[in-house]
Enzyme design. Structure first.
Site, PDB file in Angstrom:
ATOM      1  N   VAL A   1       0.835  -1.202   0.000  1.00  0.00           N
ATOM      2  CA  VAL A   1       0.000   0.000   0.000  1.00  0.00           C
ATOM      3  C   VAL A   1       0.869   1.251   0.000  1.00  0.00           C
ATOM      4  O   VAL A   1       0.617   2.205  -0.748  1.00  0.00           O
ATOM      5  CB  VAL A   1      -0.961  -0.003   1.200  1.00  0.00           C
ATOM      6  CG1 VAL A   1      -1.736   1.320   1.267  1.00  0.00           C
ATOM      7  CG2 VAL A   1      -1.937  -1.166   1.106  1.00  0.00           C
ATOM      8  N   ASP A   2       1.910   1.265   0.831  1.00  0.00           N
ATOM      9  CA  ASP A   2       2.848   2.388   0.829  1.00  0.00           C
ATOM     10  C   ASP A   2       3.431   2.602  -0.567  1.00  0.00           C
ATOM     11  O   ASP A   2       3.501   3.730  -1.067  1.00  0.00           O
ATOM     12  CB  ASP A   2       3.996   2.126   1.813  1.00  0.00           C
ATOM     13  CG  ASP A   2       3.640   2.481   3.249  1.00  0.00           C
ATOM     14  OD1 ASP A   2       2.601   3.131   3.461  1.00  0.00           O
ATOM     15  OD2 ASP A   2       4.393   2.085   4.155  1.00  0.00           O
ATOM     16  N   LEU A   3       3.884   1.513  -1.172  1.00  0.00           N
ATOM     17  CA  LEU A   3       4.555   1.629  -2.464  1.00  0.00           C
ATOM     18  C   LEU A   3       3.580   2.032  -3.571  1.00  0.00           C
ATOM     19  O   LEU A   3       3.917   2.821  -4.450  1.00  0.00           O
ATOM     20  CB  LEU A   3       5.246   0.304  -2.804  1.00  0.00           C
ATOM     21  CG  LEU A   3       6.389  -0.076  -1.859  1.00  0.00           C
ATOM     22  CD1 LEU A   3       6.860  -1.494  -2.134  1.00  0.00           C
ATOM     23  CD2 LEU A   3       7.553   0.892  -1.985  1.00  0.00           C
TER      24      LEU A   3
END
Length: 410
Positions: free
Chosen positions: A186-188
């Site tokens: 999700v961060d990426l």
């Protein structure tokens, strides 16, 4: 700077984002992953870190890359998303530190930050404050839940967002507990969305002459990642089940175990390919009305999977892969990370890169531009190694820089 032939100071053609200045106030993973992409493409990225402590991920070790000569260590996590950047240390809680950021923002094209909603306003470093200084500024904020809505004030973490968004509910074995994805996906993904938004805003600025505000949220990004699974829910009103390694809309499209206990992926995407699978197995399943079309195979998934599971246990993984590939059926082994990084194709595509004078080896960029390629010109920086240079370029004297250091502003 460019000469009259368009070359930069290295004597090379400028990159796609050469001349774009990025002030990076973000930390950890999502924001820095975006600014690293911009830096790889040629943007001049100044990473602002807290004095002494720096980005939290500098301390997320082991493992680390260790300089054999000096013994200096660079955490592998920090090195993941911080190449091609300069590092300066500034205490933004102090008025002198805020003045430095404002002066840098006045000369920047992009500011990236991932503070909590409203977290920079008390320092006069929010969008409206910096827009007044630089109307052409693209100001990109990345938060857990976005700038508005009932959860906007909550902190956001990849793991928690994977759970909230439904992503974990469809990941993991069908008869076991929900699983997170093996990396902070999700961060990426949010970092990629931010990169797209920043570049879109820069293009829009060429037409309007004005910058704008970009609001990216981890939750929004994770919900968008649900893709066809989310669309299945919208189309039917039914909650999609967790299917493990199976596909909700296609079958057989999953993992099978072979004779020696190893596994492989069979990605059979249409009726023609299924016919070829049946030919290889010497099983006329494609003539059975339960399995002759993909909708029928999906409806009768359990009995088909049971038949294929028994069949694939009759030979080794390599035997099946050879036969299926010769027949033109998409399939492949399941590598561990060491095997994946050693693949000749990965090496040929320059997906493992190194830096002169640094122990760091890094995963390369997947962006392959023919005329303005990515460059790996700078290893992940030491904390604050560019502070004096950047401040001097701003016009400060050595004495003024020293005074800021003495006052623990930088």
């Amino acid at each position: 700077m460019q000469d009259n032939q368009g070359h930069d100071e290295t004597g090379q053609q400028p990159q796609a984002l050469s001349g774009i200045k990025v002030l990076d106030l973000s930390r950890v993973l999502a924001g820095p992953s975006s600014t690293q992409i911009l830096a790889d493409l040629g943007a001049d990225v100044i990473k602002v870190e807290r004095p002494v402590v720096g980005d939290e991920t500098r301390h997320w070790n082991p493992p680390s890359f260790t300089d054999a000569d000096t013994g200096d260590e660079i955490a592998a996590y920090f090195a993941t998303v911080n190449r091609n950047k300069k590092s300066i240390t500034v205490d933004i809680t102090k008025p002198e530190g805020q003045d430095i950021i404002k002066k840098l923002a006045a000369e920047s094209d992009v500011v990236v930050e991932n503070f909590k909603v409203g977290g920079l306003k008390k320092y006069g470093l929010d969008y409206e404050s910096l827009k007044a200084i630089n109307p052409r500024l693209v100001y990109a904020s990345l938060t857990g839940f976005g700038q508005y809505g009932p959860d906007a004030k909550k902190p956001g973490y990849d793991y928690i967002i994977q759970g909230l968004s439904g992503l974990m509910s469809i990941t993991g074995p069908s008869d076991g507990e929900p699983h997170k994805v093996g990396v902070a996906v999700v961060d990426l993904f949010a970092g990629l969305q931010m990169t797209v938004g920043i570049q879109a805003a820069l293009i829009a600025r060429e037409k309007s002459g004005e910058g704008q505000y970009l609001d990216v949220a981890l939750l929004d990004s994770a919900v968008a990642m649900l893709a066809n699974i989310g669309m299945n829910q919208l189309a039917t009103g039914k909650t999609p089940p967790r299917l493990g390694n199976a596909h909700p809309n296609i079958t057989p499209y999953q993992v099978f175990e072979t004779k020696e206990g190893s596994h492989f992926i069979l990605a059979c995407g249409n009726d023609r390919q299924f016919g070829k699978v049946c030919d290889v197995l010497e099983l006329p399943l494609n003539t059975d009305d339960r399995y002759n079309t993909n909708p029928n195979r999906v409806a009768n998934r359990e009995s088909l999977t049971a038949a294929l599971t028994d069949a694939f246990k009759q030979k080794t993984r390599e035997e099946w892969l050879t036969q299926l590939q010769d027949a033109g059926v998409p399939c492949g082994p399941i590598h561990n990370v060491t095997e994946a990084l050693a693949m000749p194709q990965v090496i040929a595509r320059d997906m493992i890169v190194s830096f002169e004078g640094s122990p760091v080896r890094a995963l390369g960029s997947p962006i392959k531009l023919s005329a303005t390629p990515v460059r790996y010109h700078r290893a992940p920086p030491k904390l604050g190694e560019d502070t004096k240079q950047v401040l001097t370029q701003m016009g400060l004297t050595d004495e003024e820089v020293q005074q800021l250091q003495d006052n623990q502003v930088v």
